[in-house]
Design an enzyme around this catalytic site. Structure first.
Site, short mmCIF file in Angstrom:
data_model
loop_
_atom_site.label_atom_id
_atom_site.label_comp_id
_atom_site.label_asym_id
_atom_site.label_seq_id
_atom_site.Cartn_x
_atom_site.Cartn_y
_atom_site.Cartn_z
N GLN A 46 0.82 -1.21 0.00
CA GLN A 46 0.00 0.00 0.00
C GLN A 46 0.86 1.26 0.00
O GLN A 46 0.49 2.26 -0.61
CB GLN A 46 -0.96 -0.01 1.19
N GLN A 62 26.47 -11.98 6.51
CA GLN A 62 25.39 -11.97 5.52
C GLN A 62 24.36 -13.06 5.79
O GLN A 62 23.17 -12.88 5.55
CB GLN A 62 25.96 -12.11 4.11
N HIS A 82 21.25 -12.21 7.79
CA HIS A 82 20.23 -11.35 7.20
C HIS A 82 18.92 -12.10 6.99
O HIS A 82 17.84 -11.58 7.25
CB HIS A 82 20.70 -10.83 5.83
N GLU A 127 26.75 -10.16 -5.06
CA GLU A 127 26.40 -8.83 -4.57
C GLU A 127 27.60 -8.20 -3.86
O GLU A 127 28.02 -7.09 -4.18
CB GLU A 127 25.21 -8.94 -3.61
N HIS A 128 28.15 -8.91 -2.87
CA HIS A 128 29.35 -8.46 -2.16
C HIS A 128 30.49 -9.44 -2.45
O HIS A 128 30.30 -10.65 -2.37
CB HIS A 128 29.13 -8.45 -0.65
N ASP A 145 28.58 -1.51 4.31
CA ASP A 145 27.17 -1.46 4.70
C ASP A 145 26.81 -0.17 5.40
O ASP A 145 25.71 0.35 5.24
CB ASP A 145 26.84 -2.63 5.64
N GLU A 185 13.14 2.51 -45.02
CA GLU A 185 12.27 1.94 -44.00
C GLU A 185 10.79 2.13 -44.32
O GLU A 185 9.92 1.82 -43.50
CB GLU A 185 12.60 2.57 -42.63
N HIS A 241 8.53 10.82 -43.31
CA HIS A 241 9.83 11.21 -42.77
C HIS A 241 10.69 11.85 -43.86
O HIS A 241 11.32 12.89 -43.66
CB HIS A 241 10.57 9.98 -42.22
#
Length: 421
Positions: free
Chosen positions: A183, A251, A254, A319-320, A353, A407, A412
């Site tokens: 939301q 990690q 987490h 990622e790391h 971090d 084309e 054009h």
């Protein structure tokens, strides 16, 4: 941790969660309800999901002052210093508009313009992530975004965690709303009577937040669909097992779906790290989460050569990435795919971090193969600038018309010819 020796690179197990059909349908229903009913829908979902009644979503100055009184002054100073480190680093990423004039008088260029407005989603409820505030807000400020809006779910006490509010105030956020979940994303994307819509939404969240960002993409821009956290460590026998194990667990704690992988040329280190992980898990406060992560997504790979080890890292595209080898700086050039690269024994992943200044919003699930950390350019857009002089036009007009007819676009071609025929 499981140890795998030599051989071809194996497929590392990853956790990719695109949500269930039921979750996707719930998110679509929430978004549509917010689009139609605005604030009343936000109040309904806040009471249902956050178990608190909110009449005024806007965070007042008094609430900010109360948040400061809840935080130790030393911690406030640490947040300020971290914010300045992040600002300083991201200033180096600023791009300027440019123009190039050719000999025939034509001018081509690029105009760089900051986005008008950005919405930052900050996870909340029982948890507090002030670092997430800083990492998402500071590059937007450096880019020149004038309106930065933050939304975060309130706890059952009807408040956003004090550390989050303090970080937001330090980062210069003037619009903060106590609303979260799908939301909150819908409110940022489409607006309500209280919350005006934004042009881009950034920031992490749970599966419902991720699905909502995916759903509204196209009506607004988003940063990325972030997956569970990942760390890969490239190490030789100069690395300390105790430190490597601690970094892997940093990690793993987490999320039960987080990934922790050690790639090394040292069998001795591999065995020692596996033992250290088990030992350190025994008294870790988030033991259940970290242990599940290590069991399902943790791995130690022992390679014969450092070249093989590096290639495995590139296949992982983590990622790391920590490089803890005797020649760590010399290895950087061979790394093609990694979100953030931490070099040397003292560059533990939490340094990035929280404090170094680099951004911790990073590509996950192997997307470091083609994407980058959140940066200043994510909050800017570029417009091409074209000026053709009369000489440049007549020099190229027939070629342009011919290309258009190739084309099948006659109008054009005529648009060009109308200026010289």
């Amino acid at each position: 941790m499981k140890i795998v020796y030599g051989g071809d690179n194996i497929t590392i197990k990853r956790s990719v969660d695109s949500g269930t059909e039921e979750q996707r349908n719930i998110v679509k229903e929430i978004i549509e309800n917010v689009r139609v009913n605005g604030d009343s829908a936000l109040q309904e979902y806040t009471q249902k999901f956050d178990r608190t009644e909110i009449k005024n979503f806007f965070v007042t100055e008094q609430e900010i002052e109360e948040a400061y009184s809840d935080i130790e002054q030393d911690m406030v100073e640490i947040i300020k210093e971290a914010a300045e480190n992040i600002r300083s680093y991201h200033k180096n990423q600023l791009k300027s508009s440019w123009m190039v004039t050719k000999e025939n008088g034509s001018i081509l260029g690029q105009k760089v313009t900051p986005l008008d407005s950005v919405g930052v989603y900050v996870p909340g409820g029982t948890a507090a992530y002030p670092s997430s505030v800083l990492m998402n807000v500071m590059p937007a400020h450096v880019a020149g975004v004038k309106r930065i809006v933050m939304v975060s779910p309130p706890g059952e006490n009807g408040k956003i965690p004090s550390a989050v509010l303090v970080a937001a105030h330090i980062a210069g956020v003037k619009e903060i709303y106590k609303v979260g979940g799908a939301q909150g994303v819908a409110a940022l994307a489409y607006g309500t009577k209280t919350i005006a819509p934004v042009d881009k939404i950034v920031g992490p969240g749970n599966i419902y937040v991720a699905l909502a960002k995916r759903e509204v993409f196209g009506d607004v821009d988003i940063d990325m669909i972030a997956g569970p956290s990942e760390i890969a460590i490239l190490a030789d026998d100069t690395a300390k097992a105790k430190e490597v194990a601690a970094d892997l667990l940093s990690q793993a704690e987490h999320d039960i779906r987080a990934s922790a992988v050690l790639v090394t040329t040292s069998e001795n280190l591999a065995v020692a790290v596996a033992k250290e992980v088990e030992q350190q898990l025994s008294n870790l406060p988030r033991k259940e989460i970290a242990q599940k992560s290590i069991e399902d997504f943790g791995l130690i790979l022992v390679k014969e050569t450092m070249e093989e080890a590096v290639e495995t890292i590139n296949e992982l595209a983590p990622e790391h990435l920590e490089i803890i080898t005797e020649d760590a700086f010399e290895r950087i050039g061979a790394i093609r795919h990694a979100g953030a690269i931490f070099v040397g024994r003292y560059s533990s992943e939490p340094v990035g971090d929280y404090f170094a200044g680099t951004n911790h919003v990073l590509p996950t699930n192997g997307t470091a193969r083609f994407s980058s950390p959140l940066n200043v350019e994510d909050f800017q857009k570029k417009s091409s600038v074209i000026y053709y002089s009369k000489n440049a036009f007549f020099e190229n007009a027939e070629k342009i018309a011919a290309f258009a007819r190739l084309e099948g676009l006659e109008a054009h071609a005529r648009a060009i010819e109308s200026r010289y025929k």
